[in-house]
Design an enzyme around this catalytic site. Structure first.
Site, PDB file in Angstrom:
ATOM      1  N   CYS A 131     -44.432 -63.743 -49.725  1.00 10.11           N
ATOM      2  CA  CYS A 131     -44.418 -61.747 -49.818  1.00 10.11           C
ATOM      3  C   CYS A 131     -43.376 -61.130 -49.706  1.00 10.11           C
ATOM      4  O   CYS A 131     -43.262 -60.215 -50.063  1.00 10.11           O
ATOM      5  CB  CYS A 131     -44.636 -62.539 -47.831  1.00 10.11           C
ATOM      6  N   CYS A 238     -44.444 -60.112 -42.339  1.00  3.14           N
ATOM      7  CA  CYS A 238     -44.357 -60.242 -43.832  1.00  3.14           C
ATOM      8  C   CYS A 238     -42.725 -60.668 -44.439  1.00  3.14           C
ATOM      9  O   CYS A 238     -42.816 -60.779 -46.143  1.00  3.14           O
ATOM     10  CB  CYS A 238     -44.993 -59.825 -45.019  1.00  3.14           C
TER      11      CYS A 238
HETATM   12  S1  SF4 Z   1     -49.822 -61.449 -47.098  1.00  6.35           S
HETATM   13 FE1  SF4 Z   1     -47.586 -62.240 -48.319  1.00  6.35          FE
HETATM   14  S2  SF4 Z   1     -48.770 -64.472 -48.731  1.00  6.35           S
HETATM   15 FE2  SF4 Z   1     -50.381 -63.602 -48.566  1.00  6.35          FE
HETATM   16  S3  SF4 Z   1     -51.440 -61.868 -50.092  1.00  6.35           S
HETATM   17 FE3  SF4 Z   1     -50.073 -60.325 -49.260  1.00  6.35          FE
HETATM   18  S4  SF4 Z   1     -48.176 -60.638 -49.945  1.00  6.35           S
HETATM   19 FE4  SF4 Z   1     -49.141 -63.176 -50.692  1.00  6.35          FE
END
Ligand code: SF4
Length: 424
Positions: A131, A238
């Site tokens: 994230c 996030c």
């Molecule tokens: S929610 Fe966060 S951890 Fe999951 S794919 Fe998207 S960016 Fe990556």
């Protein structure tokens, strides 16, 4: 009537501004979402406000309100590269249907993705970092351009959001506007139906809160709508919502209870404790007690999810020597400060069994033990003792020039998480 007017992005977080926010929150009925939005756009931050939309399950409601007030308001979409194709199609549908003329995609830095997530699976091993490179970092320079942001967050979504107001002051003196703070799930549905808004293609399939595809799952009847986000992980946000005034809502406070010291920083811990009676075939991101693993070895080995192992004093790590590669993390328990058996377990893991994954110390982890732990191969710590947490943060660990028992491992330096310390 004279209304309180707030200057865009002032330099200081002063008392007057906080009082202005209080006054703003008192001005609107709980359900006057369009009134809140209109006032924010036209009076509080004219030309200095934008919105980040996930184009998720209930994004259409807020975007419809935006289109009524100002269809040219900048609408940013975090194009993480991990969205469902249905979400990308939905972006186009809403742009056309609502007449939004200023939708802008924010992309992650390609160099960061290549460097930290070359295989595209960082979400599985370290979702906070995923994230971070896909959302927090790309959004940061954009947020700095505006005095405030409109969000679609609602009180009912999580307990952490239970006190969310219409207007919030962030710690960097920006304003977050939450027009839907008091909307319930039923209100959203009612609004959507009343205005015949297009539904996200996945909503009818049980996805109540929709983010990136790998981290979103279907929600069962009666479950918290956001239960399908990062299911099974100690993660609810996030990261881009962490910056709100602690007096109003502070998700970090809850998150801090699940932090792990690793690579020189406290990070969110994706692992949970094993719950007695849990199903070995469905376990995910848990530290399985060694005896439980041995009793259900076949099921755990067939389980495709990331797992850890918990070793308590008196248990023999050699008993699982052949299966160590199965574990992303081994947690070694220190039930008391004076119990040194965990050091031997760590040394066995590193020196004899050549285990190269995470070895974490859990339990009674205190400041004076940490240099010994690092020498024995521990590379992560779960620390609940507040003075020890503070000592780690301030890099105040005791120096040890002389060791009576040399060990065969290189000490793990208090390192860095490179992308958290970006050098421009
Ligand atoms: S929610 Fe966060 S951890 Fe999951 S794919 Fe998207 S960016 Fe990556």
């Amino acid at each position: 009537m004279a209304m309180p007017k707030l200057a865009p992005a002032p330099a200081a977080h002063d008392k007057l501004k906080a009082l202005g926010i209080l006054a703003l929150n008192g001005m609107f009925d709980e359900m006057d979402a369009v009134g809140v939005l209109r006032y924010a756009i036209t009076e509080v931050l004219p030309g200095d406000l934008a919105i980040v939309s996930s184009f998720g399950a209930d994004s259409a409601v807020l975007l419809h309100m935006v289109a009524q007030v100002d269809p040219s308001l900048p609408v940013y979409f975090l194009e993480t590269g991990k969205h469902f194709p249905e979400t990308l199609a939905y972006v186009e549908t809403l742009k056309t249907t609502l007449g939004l003329s200023n939708v802008r995609a924010i992309l992650p830095d390609a160099k960061d993705v290549l460097r930290f997530d070359p295989n595209g699976d960082l979400w599985e091993t370290d979702p906070d970092s995923c994230c971070h490179i896909r959302k927090t970092e790309p959004l940061e320079p954009i947020t700095e351009q505006f005095g405030g942001w409109v969000t679609g967050r609602k009180r009912y979504q999580t307990t952490e959001r239970g006190v969310l107001p219409h207007f919030e002051l962030t710690s960097d003196d920006r304003i977050k506007v939450n027009p839907l703070a008091y909307f319930s799930d039923a209100d959203v549905v009612e609004y959507r139906q009343a205005h015949r808004l297009p539904e996200h293609p996945l909503y009818a399939k049980g996805y109540k809160s929709i983010g990136c595809a790998p981290c979103t799952s279907v929600v069962a009847e009666g479950e918290d709508p956001r239960a399908g986000r990062w299911r099974g992980l100690n993660k609810k946000e996030c990261g881009i919502h962490y910056d709100f005034s602690g007096a109003i809502a502070n998700p970090m406070t809850a998150a801090a209870r699940h932090t792990l010291w690793k690579d020189g920083a406290f990070i969110a811990d994706p692992f949970k404790d094993w719950e007695e009676g849990a199903n070995p075939s469905e376990a995910r991101y848990v530290h399985v007690p060694l005896p439980v693993f041995l009793a259900n070895r076949a099921e755990f080995l067939a389980n495709p999810h990331p797992l850890g192992l918990l070793v308590s004093p008196g248990e023999k790590i050699e008993d699982v020597a052949d299966d160590l590669a199965r574990f992303a993390s081994v947690a070694v328990r220190f039930p008391a400060f004076s119990d040194g058996r965990g050091y031997s377990t760590a040394r066995l893991l590193v020196e004899r069994l050549k285990y190269a994954g995470e070895i974490r110390a859990v339990g009674d982890v205190l400041q004076d033990q940490i240099p010994h732990m690092r020498r024995c191969g521990f590379n992560a710590l779960v620390v609940t003792h507040e003075p020890t947490r503070q000592a780690l943060i301030e890099n105040r660990l005791p120096e040890m020039a002389l060791f009576y028992q040399p060990v065969g491992v290189t000490e793990v330096p208090v390192g860095t998480r490179p992308f958290l310390r970006r050098v421009s």
